[in-house]
Design a protein around this motif. Sequence first.
Motif: not given
Length: 105
Positions: A59-83
């Motif tokens: 029942g512990n939270p798992i956060w997946n966050v993606e960072c996007h920049i409109a001008e870039k095709e690449e994006f980066f994601a990270a997963t952690a127990s805190s947002k």
Amino acid sequence: MFFAIGYEYLKKEGMLFSIKDEIEDPNIEDSINQREILARRGYFSIPEFKYEETYDPDGNPIWNVECHIAEKEEFFAATASSKKAAKKQAAYEMLEYVLGEDEEA
């Protein structure tokens, strides 16, 4: 013609101002603010984050966050127990990417 010669000289001598000159010490703790500084100075649009919260079997939270920049095709994601931790990691990976792109140019 004169401009091109001057530009080539500055480039050869390493005297051109670049995106890397904007951020003195890229680091994970300041990555969100550092990335925003670059956006506000016109290198790219304000980055956007996408968030997804799931839970582990206990029942512990798992956060997946993606960072996007409109001008870039690449994006980066990270997963952690805190947002916040996931957001910082994704922002830092994007920061490293945009700073590294300058070396390829």
